[in-house]
Structures are given as structure tokens and as C-alpha cells.
Design an enzyme around this catalytic site. Structure first.
Site, short mmCIF file in Angstrom:
data_model
loop_
_atom_site.label_atom_id
_atom_site.label_comp_id
_atom_site.label_asym_id
_atom_site.label_seq_id
_atom_site.Cartn_x
_atom_site.Cartn_y
_atom_site.Cartn_z
N HIS A 67 41.13 47.08 56.59
CA HIS A 67 40.90 46.73 55.16
C HIS A 67 42.13 46.78 54.15
O HIS A 67 42.14 46.82 52.98
CB HIS A 67 39.87 47.51 54.50
CG HIS A 67 38.34 47.41 55.03
ND1 HIS A 67 37.62 46.59 54.34
CD2 HIS A 67 37.79 47.86 55.90
CE1 HIS A 67 36.58 46.53 54.99
NE2 HIS A 67 36.41 47.27 55.88
N LYS B 187 38.88 47.06 38.68
CA LYS B 187 39.18 47.21 39.95
C LYS B 187 39.63 48.76 40.11
O LYS B 187 40.27 49.21 38.91
CB LYS B 187 40.01 46.28 40.63
CG LYS B 187 41.39 45.92 39.76
CD LYS B 187 42.16 45.07 40.27
CE LYS B 187 41.67 43.61 40.09
NZ LYS B 187 41.06 42.88 41.34
N ARG B 188 39.65 49.12 41.17
CA ARG B 188 40.31 50.55 41.22
C ARG B 188 42.10 50.57 40.79
O ARG B 188 42.47 49.53 40.69
CB ARG B 188 40.61 51.13 42.80
CG ARG B 188 39.33 51.76 43.52
CD ARG B 188 39.46 51.78 44.95
NE ARG B 188 40.08 50.71 45.51
CZ ARG B 188 41.04 50.78 46.31
NH1 ARG B 188 41.96 51.55 46.19
NH2 ARG B 188 41.47 49.48 47.02
N LYS C 50 48.10 46.64 42.80
CA LYS C 50 46.97 45.67 42.10
C LYS C 50 47.57 45.41 40.57
O LYS C 50 47.08 44.28 40.03
CB LYS C 50 45.65 46.46 41.94
CG LYS C 50 44.79 46.44 42.96
CD LYS C 50 43.34 47.01 42.93
CE LYS C 50 42.58 47.43 44.19
NZ LYS C 50 41.83 46.34 44.22
N THR D 26 37.05 41.62 46.26
CA THR D 26 35.44 40.92 46.29
C THR D 26 34.92 41.01 44.69
O THR D 26 34.56 40.28 44.35
CB THR D 26 34.52 41.99 47.17
OG1 THR D 26 34.93 43.42 46.63
CG2 THR D 26 34.86 42.13 48.22
N LYS E 89 32.96 38.00 42.88
CA LYS E 89 31.96 38.27 41.73
C LYS E 89 31.88 37.49 40.71
O LYS E 89 31.08 36.88 39.99
CB LYS E 89 31.66 39.89 41.56
CG LYS E 89 31.51 40.64 42.83
CD LYS E 89 31.52 42.18 42.41
CE LYS E 89 31.82 43.11 43.58
NZ LYS E 89 32.41 44.49 43.51
C1 PLP Z 1 33.47 44.79 43.54
C2 PLP Z 1 33.92 46.10 43.40
C3 PLP Z 1 35.40 46.56 43.56
C4 PLP Z 1 36.26 45.84 44.16
O1 PLP Z 1 37.01 45.16 43.39
P1 PLP Z 1 38.38 44.29 43.84
O2 PLP Z 1 38.69 43.64 42.31
O3 PLP Z 1 38.10 43.49 44.78
O4 PLP Z 1 39.47 45.44 44.04
C5 PLP Z 1 35.50 47.86 43.36
N1 PLP Z 1 34.81 48.85 42.63
C6 PLP Z 1 33.57 48.21 42.30
C7 PLP Z 1 32.59 49.31 41.48
C8 PLP Z 1 33.10 46.99 42.63
O5 PLP Z 1 31.79 46.52 42.22
#
Ligand code: PLP
Length: 602
Positions: free
Chosen positions: A155, A338-339, A344, A446, A450
Site C-alpha cells: 500500500h 485525508k491523513r 500529501k 481513494t 469518492k
Molecule cells: C477515504 C478516506 C481516506 C483516504 O483518503 P485519501 O485522500 O485517499 O488519502 C482516509 N480517511 C478516511 C476517513 C476516508 O474516508
């Protein structure tokens, strides 16, 4: 001989299929003290805390997922947790297999264990231990079964995120597993030596044991050696795995390496999260078949220029923004959720906001587009630099909110406690999706999927699944900027000097100086120092290109019909990013199983 006995208590989470008769089970484990861990004589003597201290120690194993590993005690707890969860699940898998099967011939045929990252890799030596020590299979047979049973999903691309454990921790906690790992490694290195005779450097690079100052067990190497298939989670990621981090392994076993691009659930992230949009999509398509076959969203393409449909599409987005109540629902809602991690590049987004702040102050009567910038995300408990960025974002938000010139045009919000529930509220309200990682660092992402599915338009780099999103939605419906992965590597090789960008770009200089000089509550020094000092993830190199892309965003936003068309096409063309497609890919290419029809018993 076990040093400690812990009881694993299972509980079931039921996962019903959508519109099917199937309910799958996620089996979860809680650690409990065994009966022997309760000290009755101490209890009787009134030493109540001491009487249960063994049980408390056991129960701590499953108290917190991913305990902080910045201390020795934390690392020990984390390895214990990994071992505990893997051991419970393996014993349970074996128990169920043996209910219906004799011997071990069919085990690998009927069982697949997909290692979701390196965290459960200890399951490989644990299965070997169970087969060899407890079921008394000979080593070669046990190893053939084990290798066929496991597959590994990587990952990350960050070398520092590939887990390693100090050998001394294994020696103390899991000595038998260490013996098994040594034997796996010896046989593996023998295989490498046969293929590449005399290539000592290759043996050193590929060994499961890293021989640095401190000898460490490399869990990713163990995961590649002990499995039948290894996959990355987006096309670019899988390619970079083969060409960089796992290159030696891809040389040895090219057929083992595959790609399975990530996906997200349309039930959770469209239907449940965004009922208004779901109803409009169903109406536009004539039925709700898209919920089980997301590629059917393509039927929305013919509505992309339909003015009445576009009007309703905009009304849905506006109503979702009213619900979220992050800012003015007529402002451009720009989200970075995101985290927190430096790769990032939340810090690049901060540079953009600070630049906008200075631009608006310099020209208060300009034709500014009102924006609400929403951040959400957590930093790992010991990740100091990421926390400084969070602190800076809050300070910038507060300074802007208190500035009567800037506040009408720019609002910066930080939403606490980012989790899936919060994501479900933010995603439907987003106009602009920030996917601005340094190219070559984000495995897939991901959140990008979304947001695109919910009609947000991406501003992003050629990284992870962004590349596949852009290829599908069309380059005219995606705001691209920045270095690509190859160029980023070149910049590094040539010797990167962030100060050159700072010296050359007056706006960038103003932004960084104001972050450093206390304009924003006096909390920006660390972030500024890191940007000017080394800028690990090339934020300054991509700054100008990013600001140019944001100009393109504003140009498109000024034309609502154009923006709406882009938004509809993002949804219409993102059907590939359904987790149904991802799971079907795993089933077909890695697990080699085909679907069966499950009927309810009469
Ligand atoms: C989808 C999701 C992520 C992943 O987000 P990225 O922008 O792809 O890093 C992380 N945390 C939560 C709570 C999510 O729903």
C-alpha cells in the site's frame, strides 16, 4: 513453551450484501486474560489491582488499533497485537477447514489469506509454526502450502513506511518465529544465489534480515517471499513497485507482480452519503441498476449539456453544502480531506491560501471568487511535523476570519476527528477535490474516487489513481499541475535547492516570510524552516504550477454551465472506481475464484 497466555474472544460483524441473500462475516478478536491470569490469593489479601494486573496486560493488546510505536513499549505492544490477531484468525481458519476436510492437500486450494499491507505478515511464520510444530508436517510441504495460501497487497511507496522490526524484539517476544524466519531466509537466499551466482550485493539487498547498525526483520521482504501474488493498488504504484522498491524481487519472480486498482463502495459513498444525488442519478438513468453496476453511470453523459438536469445537479450540490454548513453555500467549496502527511502536501495548500490572503489584502476590490477551504485529517500520534501543519492551518483560518478585508472571500475551516462518518458528510458537498501529493508518493488514494463520484472536480498531480481518474474523466475535466514522478526523481538527482524557488518567486517569498514572521499567530516557524531548509516533497518546485492550476479552476467556476458539465462528466465516467470492480479483479486474478449464486435455504 509460551511465555504468556492470552485468550482471543471472537465477535462477528455482519456485512449484508446489497440486494442479495448473502451476509458475510467479519470476525474480530478481543484479547482477554486467561483464567490463570486472575490471582485469587492476592485478591483475597485485598491487593485488588495486583490481582488483575496480568489480565489488564492481556486486554491492552486489543485496546487500541496501531498503538503508538515511537517508544520501545509501544513497539512491543504493536508486535504483540499483530501476532495476537494473526494467530487467532489462523487458528480459526484451520479449525473451520478441518470441520470439512481430511489432511492438508486442499488447504491452499480452499483458503486465500490476503495480507492487507505488511501489518499481518507475521501470519506467514505463524502458519509455518502451526503446520510444522503443531500438525507435524515436514518443512517443504508446509512451505508449499503456506506460499500458495498467502497473497500480499502493498500500500505504499515510501521506504520508511515498509515495516521492519528489530531482531532483538523478536528474540524476546517471538523466538520460535524468528527461527522460522531465519530458515525461510536461508532457503530463499539459496534460491537467489542459484539465479544470480556471486551477486553478494543482491543477497544483501534482498535478505529478509537487514544488516545495519541494528539487525532488523524486513516484513515486506517476508511478505513477498511467502506469497504467491503481490499487487500494488493503482497502475502507477504497481509499476513503481516493480521498478524501484521491489525491483530485485520483480527480477526474480516477474509473474508474481500484479496491479489491482483500488475502488470505493457506491452504496456507502454515493447512495448512503449523498441521497439527493443518488435520486437524481436514478431519475436520469431511469433505474437504480447503477448501484450494482457502477459503469452504468456512463448513461449520464447524454445529460451533461441538458440545462434543466444541470440546474438540478447544481441544486443538489447546494443543498448538500447547506447541510454541511462549513461556509457560504454559494462559495467554491474546496476540500482537502485525508491523513496529514508531508508527502500529501497540506503545506502546499497552505501556501496557496496564504498567497490568496496577500493578494486579496493588496487588492480588496478585486473580482475575487469566494472560497471555503475545508481541511480534515489526523496526524499519527508521534508525527510532529504533521501536527505543526495542522496548527498552522488553524492559525491561518483564525487570522483570516478576523480580517474584515479577506474574510468575505476566503474561509479556512479545519474539521476535527476526520473519520468515515465525517467523510460521508463532506464528500457530497465538495466542488473541488485537492489531490496534490508529490507524484510518485501516493500509492492510489481513494478519497479522490469518492469525490469524483460525487461530482467534485480534481485539482491534482499525476500520482496514484489520479492518473486513472484523469484518463477516464478526460483531461479537460481535471485540473492538472506539477512534476510527474519521473521529473520529481530527476529534480532530486540534480540536487534540489528549495531556496532557488523562494529567491526567484516574489509571491512565494512573501507567503513563506509571512508564515515564518508570526503573521499567523506565531506558529509557522517550523513549517517555514522545513520548506526552506529541505522541502522533502518539493512543494516549492510545484508552487507556481499549482497556483496556475487554481487560476484555471476559477476560470471554470465563473462559467456555471461549464463547471456543471465537468462535474456531471466526473460522475458519469468514474464507474470504474467501484469496489465491486476491485473485488472482482482480486477474485479473478489473485484468488482465482468465480462467483456463485447463494440462495436462501427454504
Ligand atoms: C477515504 C478516506 C481516506 C483516504 O483518503 P485519501 O485522500 O485517499 O488519502 C482516509 N480517511 C478516511 C476517513 C476516508 O474516508
Amino acid at each position: 513453551m509460551p511465555g504468556e497466555i492470552v485468550l482471543g474472544e471472537p465477535s462477528h460483524m455482519l456485512v449484508p450484501g446489497y440486494g442479495t441473500e448473502t451476509v458475510n462475516i467479519v470476525r474480530l478478536w478481543r484479547a482477554r486474560g486467561s483464567e490463570a491470569s486472575f490471582d485469587l490469593s492476592r485478591f483475597s489479601a485485598g491487593q485488588y489491582a495486583e490481582a488483575v494486573q496480568e489480565a489488564v496486560r492481556a486486554e491492552n493488546i486489543s485496546k487500541v488499533l496501531y498503538p503508538d510505536d515511537s517508544t520501545e513499549l509501544g513497539r512491543e505492544l504493536r508486535l504483540k497485537q499483530q501476532y495476537f490477531l494473526c494467530s487467532c484468525s489462523l487458528r480459526d481458519i484451520i479449525r473451520r477447514f478441518r470441520l470439512r476436510n481430511e489432511g492438508w492437500d486442499d488447504f491452499a486450494e480452499k483458503t486465500v489469506i490476503q495480507l492487507n499491507d505488511t501489518h499481518p505478515t507475521i501470519a506467514i511464520p505463524e502458519l509455518m509454526r502451526l503446520l510444522v510444530d503443531e500438525y507435524e508436517l515436514d518443512w517443504d510441504r508446509a512451505w508449499a502450502i503456506t506460499r500458495k495460501t498467502f497473497a500480499y497487497t502493498c500500500h505504499t511507496l515510501l521506504p520508511e513506511a515498509l515495516e521492519t522490526w528489530p531482531v532483538h524484539l523478536f528474540e524476546r517476544l517471538l523466538p520460535r518465529h524468528l527461527e522460522i524466519i531465519y530458515l525461510i531466509n536461508m532457503l530463499f537466499l539459496r534460491e537467489v544465489e542459484e539465479r544470480f551466482p556471486g551477486d553478494v550485493d543482491r543477497l544483501r539487498r534482498m535478505s529478509i534480515i537487514g544488516e545495519g547498525n541494528e539487525r532488523r526483520v524486513r516484513m515486506a521482504h517476508l511478505a513477498v517471499v511467502g506469497t504467491e501474488a503481490v499487487n500494488g493498488v493503482a497502475e502507477l504504484h504497481s509499476k513503481l513497485l516493480r521498478e524501484t522498491v521491489l525491483q530485485d524481487f520483480a527480477d526474480l519472480w516477474p509473474a508474481k507482480f500484479q496491479n489491482v486498482t483500488n475502488g470505493v463502495s457506491p452504496r456507502r459513498f454515493v447512495k448512503l452519503a449523498n441521497p439527493r444525488l443518488s435520486d437524481l442519478i436514478t431519475e436520469g438513468l431511469g433505474d437504480d441498476g447503477w448501484l450494482r453496476d457502477l459503469e452504468r453511470l456512463a448513461g449520464l453523459e447524454r445529460l451533461a449539456d441538458d440545462a434543466a438536469f444541470g440546474e438540478r445537479w447544481r441544486a443538489v450540490k447546494r443543498a448538500n453544502k447547506v447541510d454541511l454548513a462549513a461556509g457560504d453555500p454559494d462559495s467554491l467549496t474546496d476540500v482537502m480531506i485525508k491523513r496529514f502527511h508531508e508527502y500529501k502536501r497540506q503545506q502546499l495548500k497552505v501556501l496557496h491560501m496564504v498567497t490568496m490572503y496577500h493578494r486579496i489584502r493588496a487588492n480588496p476590490t478585486g473580482d475575487w471568487i469566494p472560497r471555503t477551504v475545508l481541511f480534515a485529517g489526523k496526524a499519527a500520534p508521534a508525527y510532529h511535523a504533521a501536527k505543526s501543519i495542522i496548527r498552522l492551518i488553524n492559525a491561518v483560518g483564525a487570522t483570516i476570519a478576523a480580517d474584515p478585508v479577506v474574510a468575505p472571500y476566503l474561509k479556512v475551516v479545519f474539521a476535527e476527528n476526520y473519520n468515515v462518518t465525517l467523510a460521508e458528510q463532506i464528500v457530497p458537498a465538495a466542488d473541488l477535490s485537492e489531490q496534490i501529493s508529490l507524484a510518485g508518493k501516493e500509492a492510489s488514494g481513494t478519497g479522490n474516487m469518492k469525490l469524483a463520484l460525487n461530482g467534485a472536480i480534481t485539482v491534482g498531480t499525476l500520482d496514484g489513481a489520479n492518473i486513472e481518474i484523469r484518463a477516464r474523466v478526460g483531461e479537460e475535466n481535471f485540473f492538472l499541475f506539477g512534476l510527474d514522478a519521473f521529473q520529481a526523481a530527476e529534480v532530486r538527482i540534480a540536487g534540489y535547492r528549495p531556496r532557488e524557488h523562494y529567491d526567484r518567486d516574489a509571491e512565494l517569498k512573501t507567503a513563506i516570510d509571512s508564515i515564518a514572521d508570526g503573521t499567523f499567530g506565531g506558529v509557522g516557524q517550523e513549517v517555514a524552516e522545513s520548506l526552506l531548509g529541505w522541502d522533502e516533497y518539493l512543494s516549492l518546485a510545484d508552487y507556481r504550477s499549482y497556483l496556475d492550476a487554481q487560476e484555471e479552476v476559477e476560470l471554470a467556476w465563473r462559467d456555471p454551465a461549464r463547471w456543471t458539465r465537468m462535474s456531471i462528466l466526473n460522475t458519469a465516467r468514474s464507474g470504474f472506481f467501484s469496489s465491486d470492480r476491485t473485488v472482482a479483479d482480486y477474485a479473478a486474478r489473485i484468488w482465482r475464484v468465480s462467483p456463485i449464486t447463494v440462495r436462501r435455504e427454504p
